[in-house]
Write a protein that holds these residues in place. Structure first.
Motif, PDB file in Angstrom:
ATOM      1  N   GLY A   1       0.825  -1.205   0.000  1.00 24.53           N
ATOM      2  CA  GLY A   1       0.000   0.000   0.000  1.00 24.53           C
ATOM      3  C   GLY A   1       0.857   1.253   0.000  1.00 24.53           C
ATOM      4  N   ARG A   2       0.352   2.296  -0.664  1.00 18.06           N
ATOM      5  CA  ARG A   2       1.102   3.567  -0.647  1.00 18.06           C
ATOM      6  C   ARG A   2       0.472   4.455   0.414  1.00 18.06           C
ATOM      7  N   TRP A   3       0.797   4.123   1.642  1.00 15.65           N
ATOM      8  CA  TRP A   3       0.195   4.833   2.767  1.00 15.65           C
ATOM      9  C   TRP A   3       1.181   5.817   3.369  1.00 15.65           C
ATOM     10  N   SER A   4       0.643   6.774   4.118  1.00 16.45           N
ATOM     11  CA  SER A   4       1.533   7.710   4.807  1.00 16.45           C
ATOM     12  C   SER A   4       2.191   6.994   5.980  1.00 16.45           C
ATOM     13  N   THR A   5       3.335   7.503   6.391  1.00 19.05           N
ATOM     14  CA  THR A   5       4.068   6.874   7.498  1.00 19.05           C
ATOM     15  C   THR A   5       3.220   6.861   8.770  1.00 19.05           C
ATOM     16  N   SER A   6       2.496   7.973   9.024  1.00 23.03           N
ATOM     17  CA  SER A   6       1.693   8.035  10.262  1.00 23.03           C
ATOM     18  C   SER A   6       0.603   6.969  10.246  1.00 23.03           C
ATOM     19  N   ASP A   7      -0.005   6.732   9.063  1.00 23.09           N
ATOM     20  CA  ASP A   7      -1.024   5.678   8.972  1.00 23.09           C
ATOM     21  C   ASP A   7      -0.409   4.316   9.258  1.00 23.09           C
ATOM     22  N   VAL A   8       0.725   4.047   8.620  1.00 19.12           N
ATOM     23  CA  VAL A   8       1.366   2.725   8.790  1.00 19.12           C
ATOM     24  C   VAL A   8       1.731   2.497  10.257  1.00 19.12           C
ATOM     25  N   VAL A   9       2.334   3.520  10.878  1.00 20.63           N
ATOM     26  CA  VAL A   9       2.747   3.376  12.290  1.00 20.63           C
ATOM     27  C   VAL A   9       1.525   3.127  13.174  1.00 20.63           C
ATOM     28  N   SER A  10       0.456   3.894  12.946  1.00 17.87           N
ATOM     29  CA  SER A  10      -0.731   3.740  13.807  1.00 17.87           C
ATOM     30  C   SER A  10      -1.388   2.374  13.590  1.00 17.87           C
ATOM     31  N   TRP A  11      -1.401   1.880  12.356  1.00 14.75           N
ATOM     32  CA  TRP A  11      -2.016   0.570  12.101  1.00 14.75           C
ATOM     33  C   TRP A  11      -1.174  -0.560  12.695  1.00 14.75           C
ATOM     34  N   ILE A  12       0.152  -0.386  12.617  1.00 12.77           N
ATOM     35  CA  ILE A  12       1.022  -1.410  13.235  1.00 12.77           C
ATOM     36  C   ILE A  12       0.778  -1.434  14.752  1.00 12.77           C
ATOM     37  N   LEU A  13       0.643  -0.236  15.335  1.00  9.40           N
ATOM     38  CA  LEU A  13       0.360  -0.171  16.781  1.00  9.40           C
ATOM     39  C   LEU A  13      -0.958  -0.881  17.107  1.00  9.40           C
ATOM     40  N   LEU A  14      -1.973  -0.632  16.284  1.00  6.87           N
ATOM     41  CA  LEU A  14      -3.273  -1.290  16.517  1.00  6.87           C
ATOM     42  C   LEU A  14      -3.134  -2.814  16.383  1.00  6.87           C
ATOM     43  N   ASP A  15      -2.384  -3.262  15.374  1.00  7.93           N
ATOM     44  CA  ASP A  15      -2.170  -4.705  15.193  1.00  7.93           C
ATOM     45  C   ASP A  15      -1.468  -5.304  16.418  1.00  7.93           C
ATOM     46  N   LEU A  16      -0.485  -4.568  16.940  1.00  8.24           N
ATOM     47  CA  LEU A  16       0.225  -5.057  18.132  1.00  8.24           C
ATOM     48  C   LEU A  16      -0.719  -5.131  19.328  1.00  8.24           C
ATOM     49  N   VAL A  17      -1.578  -4.116  19.461  1.00  8.38           N
ATOM     50  CA  VAL A  17      -2.556  -4.115  20.563  1.00  8.38           C
ATOM     51  C   VAL A  17      -3.442  -5.359  20.458  1.00  8.38           C
ATOM     52  N   VAL A  18      -3.947  -5.620  19.254  1.00  9.47           N
ATOM     53  CA  VAL A  18      -4.857  -6.766  19.070  1.00  9.47           C
ATOM     54  C   VAL A  18      -4.128  -8.068  19.408  1.00  9.47           C
ATOM     55  N   TYR A  19      -2.923  -8.235  18.876  1.00  9.72           N
ATOM     56  CA  TYR A  19      -2.204  -9.500  19.089  1.00  9.72           C
ATOM     57  C   TYR A  19      -1.816  -9.683  20.561  1.00  9.72           C
ATOM     58  N   VAL A  20      -1.207  -8.657  21.143  1.00 13.00           N
ATOM     59  CA  VAL A  20      -0.729  -8.785  22.531  1.00 13.00           C
ATOM     60  C   VAL A  20      -1.915  -8.964  23.489  1.00 13.00           C
ATOM     61  N   CYS A  21      -2.992  -8.216  23.268  1.00 14.46           N
ATOM     62  CA  CYS A  21      -4.163  -8.346  24.145  1.00 14.46           C
ATOM     63  C   CYS A  21      -4.780  -9.737  24.010  1.00 14.46           C
ATOM     64  N   GLY A  22      -4.902 -10.213  22.771  1.00 14.31           N
ATOM     65  CA  GLY A  22      -5.459 -11.556  22.563  1.00 14.31           C
ATOM     66  C   GLY A  22      -4.595 -12.615  23.219  1.00 14.31           C
ATOM     67  N   ALA A  23      -3.271 -12.477  23.067  1.00 19.66           N
ATOM     68  CA  ALA A  23      -2.346 -13.452  23.663  1.00 19.66           C
ATOM     69  C   ALA A  23      -2.427 -13.396  25.190  1.00 19.66           C
ATOM     70  N   TYR A  24      -2.584 -12.202  25.738  1.00 23.17           N
ATOM     71  CA  TYR A  24      -2.700 -12.038  27.192  1.00 23.17           C
ATOM     72  C   TYR A  24      -3.973 -12.740  27.703  1.00 23.17           C
ATOM     73  N   CYS A  25      -5.071 -12.566  26.959  1.00 16.73           N
ATOM     74  CA  CYS A  25      -6.329 -13.225  27.353  1.00 16.73           C
ATOM     75  C   CYS A  25      -6.158 -14.756  27.302  1.00 16.73           C
ATOM     76  N   TYR A  26      -5.482 -15.249  26.269  1.00 16.74           N
ATOM     77  CA  TYR A  26      -5.270 -16.694  26.155  1.00 16.74           C
ATOM     78  C   TYR A  26      -4.373 -17.192  27.289  1.00 16.74           C
ATOM     79  N   PHE A  27      -3.333 -16.419  27.597  1.00 18.35           N
ATOM     80  CA  PHE A  27      -2.457 -16.772  28.725  1.00 18.35           C
ATOM     81  C   PHE A  27      -3.281 -16.932  30.007  1.00 18.35           C
ATOM     82  N   HIS A  28      -4.211 -16.002  30.227  1.00 19.68           N
ATOM     83  CA  HIS A  28      -5.025 -16.079  31.439  1.00 19.68           C
ATOM     84  C   HIS A  28      -5.968 -17.266  31.417  1.00 19.68           C
ATOM     85  N   PHE A  29      -6.478 -17.575  30.232  1.00 18.20           N
ATOM     86  CA  PHE A  29      -7.354 -18.738  30.110  1.00 18.20           C
ATOM     87  C   PHE A  29      -6.585 -20.007  30.511  1.00 18.20           C
TER      88      PHE A  29
END
Lengths: 185, 168
Positions: A64-92
């Motif tokens: 994608g030809r995205w702006s740097t700020s978009d890419v950084v913010s989407w990567i942050l959101l992806d990290l939030v989703v993955y880490v939060c999901g993994a944390y929930c699974y760890f607790h399970f």
């Protein structure tokens, strides 16, 4: 079809795929490897999912030809989703290992006549709790035992967790860990 | 970028409402899960409702909304788990801190009995389970209820499947 939108949909779905890979790998390791060392299996599968996420980002972001700020913010959101999901699974998984409630329910399920409180104390009193936890803390390197005494181990995960929870307890509840505070007072 | 901003604002609003709620009323551990699930759902639903009524060039598309929702749901669940952890003192983290306080002297096995009081941990959990309908007390004896059997059974399936050591 808009290729930019397609690439972005890949970014949105990527952490869910990585999380699925994490859980499937953990289940596979748990079935294939001998029982025990659950934290190691969780750690390995978390890292595998994380590397999958990073690899996916490396493949998708250049599409994608995205702006740097978009890419950084989407990567942050992806990290939030993955880490939060993994944390929930760890607790399970952790609930299945460390929950006193489940252990007591299991004891009661095996005894149709039930148990008196004093019996439960005897079966599963503080001493048994401490022994079980010490075993797990030593096996996970959070504590080490030398000459009958316990010291902090190489891993500081549980100590870091203590301070995170201590700060949050003070913010949300206006007090710290009661077990430690009671002993200090 | 807007997705991250919307996510941060939504989560921030939910946390601020919860903090304000805690300042007005003391925490009620037995209803904490239901209360927080309701709070986070209401904030998300309200945001989606407002978004659906304000269709303009600045509104988020389907994939952007999905991105925000998956991050919001994830962090909400982490928040709920962490908050429940705050209400009770975990024996494991308490014991590690207890060793940390001792420094180079370390701790002998018997010293741990000073922090983990006899019977206290199990009693507080028994009271919570009775309030939650998982057990009942009859004639001084604790008995598992049908709800308790189902609860244990659901976790038991996973425990056997993942070949985990017995809980506790």
């Amino acid at each position: 079809m808009n290729p930019l939108a397609d690439a972005y949909s890949g970014l949105v779905l990527l952490p869910l795929l990585a999380l699925t890979a994490n859980i499937v790998l953990h289940a596979g390791l748990s079935r294939a490897r001998p029982p025990g060392r659950p934290w190691r299996k969780l750690y390995i599968s978390f890292l595998a999912g994380f590397f999958g996420l990073v690899l996916g980002l490396i493949l998708i972001v250049p599409l994608g030809r995205w702006s740097t700020s978009d890419v950084v913010s989407w990567i942050l959101l992806d990290l939030v989703v993955y880490v939060c999901g993994a944390y929930c699974y760890f607790h399970f998984v952790n609930i299945n290992i460390a929950s006193l409630r489940l252990r007591v329910l299991r004891e009661l399920k095996q005894r149709p006549a039930g148990l008196a409180m004093s019996d439960l104390d005897a079966i599963y009193g503080a001493r048994a709790i401490v022994d079980g936890r010490l075993r797990r803390l030593v096996s996970s390197d959070n504590l080490v035992e030398e000459g009958g005494r316990f010291y902090l181990g190489r891993r500081r995960f549980f100590l870091a967790l203590f301070w995170v929870f201590e700060g949050l307890k003070r913010l949300f509840l206006g007090r710290g860990n009661r077990l430690i505070e009671r002993r200090s007072s | 970028m807007r997705e991250l901003v919307v996510f941060t604002v939504l989560f921030g609003i939910a946390v601020l409402i919860h903090l304000a709620w805690l300042r007005m009323a003391p925490p009620r551990p037995r209803r904490a899960i239901a209360t927080l699930l309701m709070l986070f759902s209401v904030v998300l639903s309200a945001a989606l409702l407002i978004h659906s009524f304000s269709r303009n060039d600045g509104s988020l598309g389907f994939w952007s909304l999905l991105h925000v929702i998956e991050a919001y749901v994830g962090i909400s669940l982490v928040y709920i788990i962490s908050y429940l952890g705050l209400l009770e003192d975990s024996p494991s983290v308490t014991m590690v801190r207890f060793v940390d306080i001792a420094g180079a002297r370390g701790r002998a096995r018997d010293e741990f009995d000073e922090v983990i009081g006899a019977g206290e941990l199990i009693r507080s959990r028994m009271e919570a389970m009775e309030a939650g309908g998982l057990i009942r007390v009859e004639g001084g004896r604790c008995l598992i209820t049908e709800k308790g059997r189902r609860f244990e059974g659901r976790f038991g399936v996973w425990q056997r499947f993942l070949r985990l050591e017995m809980g506790g």
